[in-house]
Design an enzyme around this catalytic site. Structure first.
Site, PDB file in Angstrom:
ATOM      1  N   ASP A  81      -8.005   1.703   2.129  1.00  0.00           N
ATOM      2  CA  ASP A  81      -7.619   2.704   3.118  1.00  0.00           C
ATOM      3  C   ASP A  81      -8.385   4.012   3.046  1.00  0.00           C
ATOM      4  O   ASP A  81      -8.029   4.966   3.717  1.00  0.00           O
ATOM      5  CB  ASP A  81      -6.110   2.994   2.972  1.00  0.00           C
ATOM      6  CG  ASP A  81      -5.559   3.819   4.122  1.00  0.00           C
ATOM      7  OD1 ASP A  81      -6.050   3.668   5.255  1.00  0.00           O
ATOM      8  OD2 ASP A  81      -4.646   4.627   3.888  1.00  0.00           O
ATOM      9  N   HIS A 126      -6.582   9.596  -1.319  1.00  0.00           N
ATOM     10  CA  HIS A 126      -7.250   9.616  -0.022  1.00  0.00           C
ATOM     11  C   HIS A 126      -6.432  10.199   1.131  1.00  0.00           C
ATOM     12  O   HIS A 126      -6.885  10.144   2.288  1.00  0.00           O
ATOM     13  CB  HIS A 126      -7.744   8.208   0.346  1.00  0.00           C
ATOM     14  CG  HIS A 126      -6.659   7.191   0.536  1.00  0.00           C
ATOM     15  ND1 HIS A 126      -6.417   6.194  -0.372  1.00  0.00           N
ATOM     16  CD2 HIS A 126      -5.754   7.008   1.519  1.00  0.00           C
ATOM     17  CE1 HIS A 126      -5.422   5.442   0.047  1.00  0.00           C
ATOM     18  NE2 HIS A 126      -4.995   5.921   1.202  1.00  0.00           N
ATOM     19  N   HIS A 146       0.849  -1.183   0.000  1.00  0.00           N
ATOM     20  CA  HIS A 146       0.000   0.000   0.000  1.00  0.00           C
ATOM     21  C   HIS A 146       0.894   1.245   0.000  1.00  0.00           C
ATOM     22  O   HIS A 146       1.485   1.598   1.009  1.00  0.00           O
ATOM     23  CB  HIS A 146      -0.902  -0.005   1.233  1.00  0.00           C
ATOM     24  CG  HIS A 146      -1.804   1.190   1.296  1.00  0.00           C
ATOM     25  ND1 HIS A 146      -2.959   1.272   0.555  1.00  0.00           N
ATOM     26  CD2 HIS A 146      -1.715   2.357   1.976  1.00  0.00           C
ATOM     27  CE1 HIS A 146      -3.548   2.421   0.795  1.00  0.00           C
ATOM     28  NE2 HIS A 146      -2.803   3.106   1.650  1.00  0.00           N
ATOM     29  N   ASP A 160       0.839   5.114  -0.429  1.00  0.00           N
ATOM     30  CA  ASP A 160       0.046   6.340  -0.531  1.00  0.00           C
ATOM     31  C   ASP A 160       0.669   7.258  -1.572  1.00  0.00           C
ATOM     32  O   ASP A 160       1.874   7.543  -1.527  1.00  0.00           O
ATOM     33  CB  ASP A 160      -0.007   7.040   0.827  1.00  0.00           C
ATOM     34  CG  ASP A 160      -0.845   6.269   1.825  1.00  0.00           C
ATOM     35  OD1 ASP A 160      -2.059   6.135   1.591  1.00  0.00           O
ATOM     36  OD2 ASP A 160      -0.295   5.796   2.833  1.00  0.00           O
TER      37      ASP A 160
END
Length: 1014
Positions: A374, A579, A262, A264
């Site tokens: 997320d 996000h 993951h 970001d």
């Protein structure tokens, strides 16, 4: 038998931690290391390779915040190491227990070929297996010294979140750079002991299997020669084989593991650093795929693939090869893993359109699922949008973070506002960074809500955010847990395979209806208001540019539709919907750059629209209406004079004054246009708003009451607003000035000025215009507060059982009472352009041009009446991770709309966000399309992405009921197709004898039409 559990457990832990682990590398020789500090921003490999390097000693501090240090490492494999597995082991001086943002490096060969990354939990680079002895090794290592913003567990502010304030003090101390022998027997023993010990500790005290493992470990440790761990390791492993080979119970839960990292797209680092993070992690992943044939890696976010393609072509080629081999699985189908609440409906559609097209174009793969582990809650339009993009499943994990209520399902059908359902899964392992520890495996089984109905769940494994992704150690754990008594079974497989099996096993899974509301991170609807405003304006400017570019392409000879520019601008906006950007939860650097990008996007889109309008020819000064609704309102000319005009939906009209229904009068602090009468009190609040059409007072108390609350959440400053914020507040009732600033038959306005707090000021202009019930409150704030939130309250004399808030392609109803803990937990909610409250026969809407967070509550007065209060969250002042978040100027408008139906709220929401455009020298073509039928709302008008010249129109039912109507075109129509979001045909649409396309829509249905020009 005596209980010796404690002795055994302590013995195994010490021997493992202090003796076995330290023997994994049997021998080492150091590299010779030189260093070069890159000035400023990262540089290409060629520039670094040509730089002058200076000797560098281990134990030396290195790396200013956000800096890049290149290390040249040279060494030779000793002749005596022939036949052994030899690796480079590099410890840059990693800190803390989070393997994400800190020191990271990408190791290159001297010709510039990226080999593999070095991360806190992934420090090796393979040299030879087996070595011949005498090999010369030389690397160039690009090391990033990113500050560990999490170092104080979000308890302190830090200047490290922006290169402009971070300073230049070195952050890390280089510990070691060695050539080493990997002792494979010891390494495997280490993993054997880890897996068994962790499983043992998770089993119950009365479980025979726990004691069987304990005594097997105890006996095995007797065989460990502390003076020769390497030599005794095979015997120890042989002693553990019986307990490692016992198969799992037939009814054991199955965990489908899929490699994951993951990353970001921005968060505690800027976008420029994410570009390097992806290259580092993806290098690791492709290297791991070469080692493990059974490894499968799921990766979302087309934007990150594009960055690697453009900046690291050799890594991109390795990804393409891994995809061909079936070891790399593109998933998610979105441009980025966007926020789940704040992007507009068309923007969510474009996330899928651009994302899925990328994977189809570059890999020949159409992704089947939505991968959003997320994001901070998920809007109730997602099921329909996802299905229209060709998706079959939806995955998230974040709802497990709920503060109050435990979500009742892990596998279920999620039903959206229109009735569309999509098969959905929440991994019960409660992490998207799994490593198959004993605790994680136990948690997955313990949490799983579907026991008795289903028996499988998914676990994304690997270190994210710069941790380097999955590791060989995690893969080895998965192999040991594939069929092990006492544990869930692990199978590494593609997420599509998991979802197919889960759906087959559990076709009658329960149904969850409506939004997936996260009972946490509610402040993300408000934090970093300028970022949110930039997004809102960009979405509407894109709509405007596409509409008028389409109009010009149809009617202006020689005009070329700007496909490439619009594609690029859309992708910029989609990226910033990530996000942790749009929600306002990133460091200062990210939001500083976002504001600059939004300003650039606005300039480009304004220029595109102006060019398209100008191309329409000479027709005098006209007014252009981008809204899908007819408008009759006041517009300003170039010199600022107000003019009352009437303009058709998605069309234009001459700048010619129409007759307003009734002039505006201003008397003292009273504004009256014959539709509403507004009284402003001496303190600047609204003391009365009277709906003259309905002959009723709208307000139950002071309207537009500004309330300043103390706002210090328990943990995540930028993310959270906790319920206790309501307990301490100051009402801003000391207006320094309340004065009439415009008195015209078409416009009346009163300006209210206030000073408060730590030097903050707020100026609000309350405006009433001829013919309109809408009361605009233009707001200019110079904000200098800390740990505060400013709310604007409208207590309305209405008994509303629920509020309705606009979301993507429709609206959602939420109860105004708090009967249950689920309702009480929704004390702060999100909405888009409007919030509506009503009772039978009468309603009121609050409209906004850039505000998302709000709350709605209800009280009963002493006179027996009910007050329903809508409060908008205007601006916050969190200090972590950006200590200067939201400081400075904010300009926005919100409005009170008395006597409003849902349809009125929809129309005025578009009107406030799509101001009428006045342009000279423009022709007067018919609108490209116009929709007849109540509730039939046009959301987007554009040319087809394939450059065929077809016109694509996206419309939806906006009021929550069935709608029938006709779509008419301003150009000859040869035929029409209903398509999916990617503009692929689903079925032919009927064209009637008048050239219109009849449409029949269920509540909130989205319909995309492709129109062939005659």
């Amino acid at each position: 038998m005596h209980d010796e559990s404690r002795r055994i457990e302590e013995r195994v832990q010490r021997l493992h931690d202090q003796r076995i682990k330290s023997a994994i590398y049997a021998a080492t020789v150091p590299f010779e290391v030189e260093a070069w500090q890159a000035p400023g921003e990262p540089v290409p490999f060629e520039e670094a390779a040509a730089a002058s390097y200076a000797p560098f000693a281990m134990g030396t501090p290195w790396g200013p915040p956000w800096g890049t240090t290149w290390f040249r490492m040279r060494g030779q494999v000793p002749e005596a190491w022939a036949g052994r597995r030899v690796e480079a082991v590099i410890d840059l001086g990693f800190v803390g227990d989070w393997p994400g943002n800190q020191a990271e490096a990408l190791v290159h060969l001297t010709d510039g070929t990226p080999l593999k990354a070095v991360n806190p939990l992934n420090q090796y680079v393979a040299i030879a297996n087996p070595a011949t002895g005498g090999e010369t090794v030389e690397y160039l290592v690009e090391a990033a010294s990113n500050p560990d913003i999490l170092a104080d567990n979000f308890s302190k502010t830090t200047p490290l979140g922006d290169i402009l304030t971070a300073g230049d003090k070195p952050l890390y101390t280089f510990r070691a750079a060695d050539i080493a022998i990997l002792d494979e027997e010891v390494w495997h023993l280490d993993l054997d002991v880890q897996v068994l010990r962790e499983l043992m500790l998770e089993l119950g005290e009365h479980d025979p299997r726990r004691h069987e493992i304990a005594h097997a470990l105890d006996r095995a440790m007797d065989l460990l020669d502390l003076d020769d761990v390497s030599g005794s390791a095979p015997a120890v492993r042989e002693a553990l084989k019986p307990v490692l080979s016992k198969p799992a119970h037939a009814s054991a839960h199955t965990v489908s593991g899929v490699g994951h990292a993951h990353i970001d797209s921005a968060w505690l680092w800027p976008i420029r650093e994410t570009k390097r993070k992806t290259s580092r992690t993806f290098s690791n992943v492709t290297s791991l795929a070469d080692e493990y044939d059974d490894f499968i890696f799921a990766c979302s976010q087309a934007q990150q693939y594009e960055w690697v393609r453009d900046n690291y072509p050799k890594v991109w080629a390795r990804i393409q090869e891994s995809v061909k081999k079936g070891q790399w699985a593109p998933v998610g189908g979105m441009w980025v893993e966007s926020d789940g609440n704040l992007p507009g409906g068309e923007a969510v559609a474009r996330q899928f359109i651009h994302g899925k097209r990328f994977f189809i174009e570059h890999f020949g793969i159409e992704t089947k699922g939505v991968w959003l582990p997320d994001s901070f809650g998920y809007n109730a339009a997602y099921p329909q949008i996802a299905k229209l993009a060709g998706n079959e499943w939806f995955l998230t994990q974040k709802i497990s973070w709920n503060q109050t209520n435990r979500f009742p399902h892990h596998t279920f059908w999620w039903e959206g506002i229109d009735g569309t359902r999509i098969f959905t899964h929440f991994p019960p392992v409660d992490t998207y960074n799994a490593r198959f520890s004993g605790e994680e495996m136990s948690r997955a089984v313990r949490n799983y809500q579907e026991k008795g109905g289903a028996s499988r769940s998914l676990a994304p494994f690997g270190w994210g955010d710069g941790g380097g992704g999955p590791t060989r150690e995690i893969m080895e754990r998965a192999r040991r847990l594939a069929d092990l008594e006492g544990s869930a079974k692990v199978v590494v497989e593609h997420p599509d395979a998991f979802f197919a099996k889960a759906r087959e096993e559990y076709p009658d899974a329960p149904v969850w209806v409506g939004e997936l509301y996260l009972e946490l991170h509610r402040a993300t609807y408000t934090s970093q208001a300028r970022t949110k405003q930039g997004n809102r304006r960009s979405e509407h400017l894109l709509r405007e540019a596409e509409l008028w570019a389409t109009t010009a392409a149809l009617h202006a000879p020689g005009y070329t539709y700007p496909h490439e520019q619009l594609d690029r601008l859309w992708k910029t906006v989609l990226l910033h919907q990530f996000h942790d950007i749009l929600p306002g939860s990133s460091i200062a650097w990210v939001h500083r750059e976002a504001e600059a990008e939004y300003a650039r996007v606005a300039r480009e889109l304004q220029a595109l629209t102006a060019e398209a309008v100008a191309a329409l020819g000479d027709g005098g000064t006209r007014v252009f209406n981008t809204s899908p609704y007819d408008r009759a309102e006041v517009v300003r000319t170039a010199d600022g004079a107000p003019v009352y005009v009437e303009v058709p939906a998605s069309g234009s009209a001459p700048l010619t004054a129409a007759e307003p229904p009734q002039p505006v009068t201003v008397s003292g602090r009273v504004l009256d246009n014959g539709v509403v009468r507004v009284e402003v009190a001496e303190d600047g609040t609204l003391s009365s708003v009277r709906d003259l059409r309905a002959n009723r007072e709208v307000l139950a108390d002071q309207g537009n009451l500004l309330r300043l609350h103390t706002d210090l959440p328990n943990y995540w400053d930028a993310w959270d607003i906790d319920k206790h914020y309501k307990n301490r507040y100051t009402d801003l009732l000391d207006a320094s000035s309340v004065a009439v600033v415009e008195q015209d038959p078409l416009v009346g306005a009163i300006r209210v000025e206030r000073s408060f707090g730590k030097g903050s000021t707020i100026t609000q202009t309350i405006t009433v215009r001829a013919g309109s019930p809408r009361i605009d409150i233009e707001t200019d704030i110079d904000w200098h507060e800390t740990e505060k939130i400013l709310k604007a309250a409208f207590p309305v004399d209405i008994r509303a059982p629920h509020s309705s808030a606009e979301i993507q392609f429709g609206h959602i109803q939420r109860p105004t009472h708090t009967n249950t803990s689920w309702e009480a937990a929704r004390f702060e909610v999100s909405g888009h352009r409007w919030v509506h409250i009503g009772e039978p026969g009468y309603g009121v809407a609050i409209i906004n041009d850039s505000t998302y967070g709000h709350d709605v509550s209800r009280t009963v007065r002493e006179d027996g009446g009910t007050t329903t209060t809508v409060r908008l969250s205007l601006v916050r002042a969190p200090r972590i991770p950006d200590p200067e978040a939201d400081q400075g100027r904010h300009r926005f408008t919100y409005a009170l709309l008395p006597g409003a139906t849902i349809g009125d709220a929809v129309a005025e929401g578009y009107a406030l966000n799509l101001p009428l455009r006045v342009a000279d020298a423009a022709g007067a073509p018919a609108p490209v399309v116009s929709a007849e039928g109540e509730g039939v709302t046009v959301e987007a008008v554009k040319l087809a992405d394939d450059a065929s010249g077809d016109v694509v129109v996206r419309l939806y039912e906006s009021r929550g009921g069935r709608a029938q109507g006709v779509l008419r075109t301003g150009f000859p129509l040869a035929g029409a197709q209903i398509t999916d979001l990617l503009e692929r045909p689903l079925e032919e649409a009927r064209v009637d004898g008048d050239g219109g396309v009849p449409v029949a829509l269920r509540p909130f249905q989205i319909l995309t039409l492709r129109l062939r020009r005659g």
